[in-house]
Motif scaffolding. Structure first.
Motif, short mmCIF file in Angstrom:
data_model
loop_
_atom_site.label_atom_id
_atom_site.label_comp_id
_atom_site.label_asym_id
_atom_site.label_seq_id
_atom_site.Cartn_x
_atom_site.Cartn_y
_atom_site.Cartn_z
N ILE A 6 6.09 -10.80 -1.83
CA ILE A 6 4.86 -10.17 -2.28
C ILE A 6 4.46 -10.69 -3.67
O ILE A 6 5.27 -10.68 -4.59
N ASN A 7 3.19 -11.12 -3.80
CA ASN A 7 2.69 -11.56 -5.10
C ASN A 7 1.72 -10.52 -5.67
O ASN A 7 1.54 -9.44 -5.10
N GLU A 8 1.09 -10.84 -6.80
CA GLU A 8 0.23 -9.87 -7.48
C GLU A 8 -0.95 -9.42 -6.62
O GLU A 8 -1.40 -8.27 -6.71
N ASN A 9 -1.49 -10.33 -5.81
CA ASN A 9 -2.65 -9.98 -5.00
C ASN A 9 -2.29 -9.14 -3.76
O ASN A 9 -3.18 -8.69 -3.05
N ASP A 10 -1.00 -8.98 -3.50
CA ASP A 10 -0.57 -8.10 -2.42
C ASP A 10 0.00 -6.79 -2.97
O ASP A 10 0.14 -5.81 -2.24
N SER A 11 0.34 -6.77 -4.24
CA SER A 11 0.93 -5.60 -4.86
C SER A 11 -0.06 -4.43 -4.88
O SER A 11 -1.26 -4.63 -5.08
N LEU A 53 3.70 -1.60 -1.79
CA LEU A 53 4.30 -2.89 -2.13
C LEU A 53 4.18 -3.18 -3.62
O LEU A 53 3.19 -2.82 -4.27
N LYS A 54 5.19 -3.86 -4.16
CA LYS A 54 5.20 -4.28 -5.56
C LYS A 54 5.47 -5.78 -5.63
O LYS A 54 6.10 -6.35 -4.73
N THR A 55 5.01 -6.41 -6.70
CA THR A 55 5.26 -7.83 -6.90
C THR A 55 6.76 -8.11 -6.86
O THR A 55 7.55 -7.43 -7.52
N GLY A 56 7.15 -9.10 -6.08
CA GLY A 56 8.56 -9.45 -5.97
C GLY A 56 9.25 -8.83 -4.77
O GLY A 56 10.36 -9.24 -4.41
#
Length: 327
Positions: A6-11, A53-56
């Protein structure tokens, strides 16, 4: 097994909503069944549909590769190299000038030139968006203009900005102002608050079970049986301005759906091939968007629309629209 990082745009998305985008060709039952059977895990633990969801974070799919590929979101490939006409942009927001006779989004099976794909292609070319690296996000507009309405489209380059802009519009922290010409000489400013519902032939009508629509109208000039009006959209319903004016017994010149055929023919002979409706200004008052807070952006109508207004009302349209006190 396949992993998704997960990246920033999915967080910030719920995992079920992320998966609905990732598996865009799959029925919802497929997603919830695989979550329930633990075929989809979040950070090596059982995932619940409401998990945020969170980044990472790492999602693991214990699903056959051919099944994943069958249902997975397809990468949208650039169809043309036409650039959008950019009014303003920073690292988060892009304002695009949409001309008459251009779609905001492609709404048919066959490809048609549209403002959204032009904007996305532009961001890809500038290295600001890589569709092959994104799992669910695609740059998007937060407002929509009909094909025959010109004006300013507000685009978000990342998910956080998209969410901030959508919230700002809901909280009336983004103002959208239009200019129009109607048949008849209107004396006073007025507001229209009605519930609108779409009929089968894509016409909006007043209905008790429709969605609330609120619009402010300010008279700028009247002459020769016509009125130049500025419009402030409080809500954002389909055909809101046109249907609200119809409720008041008024119609926009050139409007083939809600207007007068005789008036339309008259102005078609003058070179007006669409309704006279233009989104000339947007204003921002969103705390999270520091670059834009307190700013307004103006895009004047095309030369033909400007000349018609100036001929009818004997005014300088640019001077009128650049006045900061209309709304």
């Amino acid at each position: 097994m396949r992993e998704i990082k997960i990246n920033e745009n999915d967080s910030g998305r719920r995992i079920d909503r992320f998966l609905k985008i990732y598996f865009e060709k799959a029925p919802l039952s497929f997603i919830y069944k695989n979550l329930r059977k633990k075929n989809i895990k979040l950070n090596d633990k059982k995932a619940s549909p409401e998990d945020i969801l969170k980044t990472g974070d790492v999602i693991k799919l214990y699903i056959a590769d051919d099944t994943i590929d069958k249902f997975k979101k397809s990468v949208k490939v650039s169809k043309n190299s036409k650039r959008p006409d950019v009014l303003y942009e920073d690292e988060n927001v892009i304002l695009v000038k949409k001309p008459i006779n251009m779609l905001t989004h492609n709404d048919s099976g066959a490809y048609k030139d549209n403002a959204l794909d032009r904007m996305v292609d532009y961001l890809i070319a500038n290295g600001e968006y890589n569709p092959r690296m994104e799992k669910s996000f695609r740059p998007a507009f937060v407002n929509r203009l009909d094909r025959n309405t010109s004006g300013i489209l507000i685009g978000a380059k990342n998910l956080n900005t998209l969410q901030v802009l959508n919230k700002g519009i809901k909280n009336h922290e983004v103002e959208k102002h239009y200019i129009t010409i109607v048949s008849g000489e209107v004396k006073d400013d007025f507001d229209v608050e009605i519930n609108l519902k779409k009929t089968g032939n894509n016409v909006m009508v007043k209905s008790s079970d429709g969605k609330k629509s609120i619009t402010e109208f300010k008279v700028l000039a009247r002459r020769k049986g016509y009125t130049l009006i500025a419009v402030n959209l409080i809500t954002g319903r389909t055909h809101q301005i046109r249907a609200s004016l119809k409720e008041k017994g008024l119609s926009i010149i050139g409007d083939r759906k809600y207007g007068s055929a005789a008036e339309n023919n008259k102005f078609r002979n003058m070179g007006l091939d669409s309704q006279y409706l233009h989104n000339y200004e947007v204003k921002f008052n969103i705390d999270e968007l520091k670059n834009l807070k307190g700013k307004n952006f103006i895009f004047l109508p095309n030369e033909k629309m400007t000349s018609i207004a100036e001929e009818i009302f004997d005014v300088d349209l640019g001077e009128i629209l650049n006045e900061k006190s209309i709304f």
